[in-house]
Scaffold this active site. Sequence first.
Site, PDB file in Angstrom:
ATOM      1  CB  CYS A 171      -0.887  -0.064   1.347  1.00  0.00           C
ATOM      2  SG  CYS A 171      -1.915   1.404   1.500  1.00  0.00           S
TER       3      CYS A 171
ATOM      4  CB  CYS B 286      -2.991   3.980  -5.223  1.00  0.00           C
ATOM      5  SG  CYS B 286      -4.233   2.946  -4.342  1.00  0.00           S
TER       6      CYS B 286
END
Length: 247
Positions: free
Chosen positions: A70, A177
Amino acid sequence: MRIALVDSGIGLLAAAAALRRLRPDASLVIANDPAGMPWGPRSPQDITERALRCARAAARTSPDALIVACNTASVHALDALRAELEPGIPVVGTVPAVKPAAEGGGPIAVWATPATTGSAYQRELIRDFAGGARTTEVPCHGLADAVERGDPAAVALAVKAAATLTPPDVRDVVLGCTHYELVAERIRAELAASGDTNPVRLHGSAEAVAQQALRRAGIEPAPDAAPGPDPLFLVEGRPAPPPAALV
Ligand code: DGL
């Protein structure tokens, strides 16, 4: 042999797929935060607490390495995660692929969550690794949660909005992302339709992160591992159908 992956949600699947390809015999432990997803709009402190909770749960399984799959958590929580888990468990963060994207000289764009966009970390990364290439930071509101929900209409809307913030002459786009890697083909199609540079190259992090996790864990890739990125999450070249549950 066990590798843990932490993310707010399913963005970690891209790195999981790369690990599966490199070491089909590795056990993968997945820790995410369905109730707290998305992390992108949250404060750094909230993101850090949530990432720590996921990492602690994963750490109880004694993994050989833990991947923070992440970007948002890597930007805001990597130091806290390392302080708590290392040296016992090597912690590998996800860094936006600014350097490879800028190798062609630019211009480039970095698509990321609101929490990552404009963060000091991302700005420093651009300063240190974009090599002076003109770089546009694009906050992608709502895209990660649209991917998480498997909502094609919301994905299309969020991708379109981000594409309008991307200068038409951009030739390399960093997927900053991990959720975005799951809809790479949709992003590519939108950029091809809206820009004047075709094809646009997309740069994800999953493959590099998986390789780094194996290195830090002292695990060799399987000798018969297929070369190159997993086609499902390929972000350059051949079109690949996205997972049925997504778009
Ligand atoms: N997949 C995450 C990232 O790489 C976070 C998405 C979110 O929860 O907003 O930034």
